[in-house]
Scaffold this motif. Structure first.
Motif, PDB file in Angstrom:
ATOM      1  N   MET A 149       0.779  -1.220  -0.053  1.00 22.40           N
ATOM      2  CA  MET A 149      -0.092  -0.001  -0.067  1.00 22.40           C
ATOM      3  C   MET A 149       0.751   1.173  -0.061  1.00 22.40           C
ATOM      4  N   ARG A 150       0.055   2.301  -0.576  1.00 24.93           N
ATOM      5  CA  ARG A 150       0.938   3.849  -0.566  1.00 24.93           C
ATOM      6  C   ARG A 150       0.806   4.189   0.685  1.00 24.93           C
ATOM      7  N   LYS A 151       1.530   5.285   0.908  1.00 25.32           N
ATOM      8  CA  LYS A 151       1.462   5.917   2.323  1.00 25.32           C
ATOM      9  C   LYS A 151       0.082   6.832   2.359  1.00 25.32           C
ATOM     10  N   ARG A 152      -0.436   7.161   1.203  1.00 27.03           N
ATOM     11  CA  ARG A 152      -1.792   7.851   1.241  1.00 27.03           C
ATOM     12  C   ARG A 152      -3.050   6.644   1.327  1.00 27.03           C
ATOM     13  N   ASP A 153      -2.590   5.561   0.849  1.00 25.96           N
ATOM     14  CA  ASP A 153      -3.741   4.501   1.326  1.00 25.96           C
ATOM     15  C   ASP A 153      -3.640   4.049   2.707  1.00 25.96           C
ATOM     16  N   ILE A 154      -2.435   3.965   3.409  1.00 28.72           N
ATOM     17  CA  ILE A 154      -2.304   3.637   4.754  1.00 28.72           C
ATOM     18  C   ILE A 154      -3.120   4.579   5.585  1.00 28.72           C
ATOM     19  N   SER A 155      -2.858   6.046   5.525  1.00 28.85           N
ATOM     20  CA  SER A 155      -3.463   6.889   6.074  1.00 28.85           C
ATOM     21  C   SER A 155      -5.007   6.941   6.011  1.00 28.85           C
ATOM     22  N   LYS A 156      -5.556   6.688   4.558  1.00 22.53           N
ATOM     23  CA  LYS A 156      -6.970   6.502   4.363  1.00 22.53           C
ATOM     24  C   LYS A 156      -7.354   5.330   5.367  1.00 22.53           C
ATOM     25  N   ARG A 157      -6.820   4.263   5.324  1.00 22.97           N
ATOM     26  CA  ARG A 157      -7.228   2.887   6.085  1.00 22.97           C
ATOM     27  C   ARG A 157      -7.354   3.350   7.347  1.00 22.97           C
ATOM     28  N   MET A 158      -6.349   4.012   8.002  1.00 23.21           N
ATOM     29  CA  MET A 158      -6.450   4.391   9.622  1.00 23.21           C
ATOM     30  C   MET A 158      -7.569   5.170   9.586  1.00 23.21           C
ATOM     31  N   LEU A 159      -7.645   6.225   8.939  1.00 25.34           N
ATOM     32  CA  LEU A 159      -8.780   7.106   9.201  1.00 25.34           C
ATOM     33  C   LEU A 159     -10.112   6.724   9.171  1.00 25.34           C
ATOM     34  N   VAL A 160     -10.209   5.335   8.110  1.00 31.49           N
ATOM     35  CA  VAL A 160     -11.792   4.962   8.059  1.00 31.49           C
ATOM     36  C   VAL A 160     -11.847   3.686   8.926  1.00 31.49           C
TER      37      VAL A 160
END
Length: 307
Positions: A149-160
């Protein structure tokens, strides 16, 4: 004692249900989804919204962050150096870096140190362990999972991630002093009460102990790290910081005891959800909890020696 018996009996129920042919084989996944999307958000709304925020909370809260950071650095380094599989490294970081500071920790701390000790245990658990499991644990699971996963996708997964989302909501309720009570509180309490039995039944459903499982070095790496190494670090650091006496002595003792708890139930849920050695994660919790009763006894007497 009733809480500890519930822990052990729930694991045994899960093990027993494995023998029932009609019981769905994918039940652990369904139970874990229920816990992530319903129960953990309810727990967050119930407890985080009612915490009294102040600078004095920092030391107990820091326990969970220190433990997880240590696990991430240690197993990340060893795993890379020794060529371990990424899912094994991720499993050890998450399960070795999260203590069962709540359900197992609360009754043990209250029994030993009373109501004042329990107040400190809540600080270790809620803004400490709960926030770590809702943020750093998801980042690790995303990094070491099968899917790159890209960093942006990791951040998104954590936030959701539902527990983290509801943690933020509960924090806003706390800041604006909006109190949850009445029927809403009763409903949330009913869902929250299912956390331990459901989570541990899911753990029990995945425990199929064979001789080779007990011989698995990674199981013992994780347990030795969690039950012995981690509390030793907290003991040394907090003893140096606090020079424990009076009220600080109680903070010191509770912090070490909470650090010495078995792996958190939720760590197994996250490891399973991200396919990070689900069986190893279940064994770390299923064997770690009863084994921790012996190691906690040793830590208790060591701490009493320094009173």
């Amino acid at each position: 004692m009733s809480n500890i018996l519930l822990v052990l009996s729930s694991i045994l129920v899960g093990v027993f249900l494995q023998r029932i042919k009609e019981f769905p084989t994918d039940a652990p996944k369904a139970l874990n989804a229920y816990l992530i999307y319903v129960v953990l958000p309810a727990v967050s709304l119930l407890y985080i919204s009612k915490l009294e925020l102040s600078p004095s909370l920092l030391l107990p809260i820091s326990v969970a962050w220190i433990i997880f950071s240590l696990s991430w650095v240690l197993f990340g380094y060893l795993g890379k150096k020794l060529g371990w599989k990424r899912n094994t490294i991720g499993c050890l970081i998450i399960c070795g870096g999260l203590s069962n500071t709540g359900f197992v920790g609360y009754p043990i701390i209250e029994a030993i140190y009373g109501a004042e000790g329990l107040k400190i245990a809540v600080l270790v658990d809620q803004p400490g362990s709960f926030l770590v499991v809702s943020s750093l644990a998801i980042i690790v699971a995303s990094l070491y999972g099968a899917e790159k996963m890209r960093k942006r996708d990791i951040s998104k997964r954590m936030l959701v991630f539902p527990p983290f989302l509801f943690f933020l909501m509960a924090l806003l309720l706390n800041v604006f002093q909006v109190e949850i009570r009445g029927v809403v509180q009763e409903i949330l309490e009913s869902f929250a009460a299912t956390l331990t039995p459901i989570a541990l039944i899911a753990v029990g459903l995945q425990i199929k102990i064979k001789l080779n499982d007990i011989k698995d070095n990674f199981l013992w790496y994780g347990l030795i790290h969690k039950l012995l190494l981690v509390p030793t670090v907290i003991f040394l650091v907090y003893f140096w910081l606090l020079r424990p006496e009076g009220e600080q002595n109680l903070i010191f003792k509770v912090s070490v005891m909470e650090a010495a708890m078995a792996p958190m139930i939720t760590s197994s849920i996250i490891a399973t959800n991200y396919n990070l050695r689900p069986k190893l994660a279940s064994l770390l919790v299923g064997i770690g909890i009863p084994l921790s009763f012996l190691t906690l006894t040793g830590w208790y007497y060591l701490l009493e020696y320094f009173r």
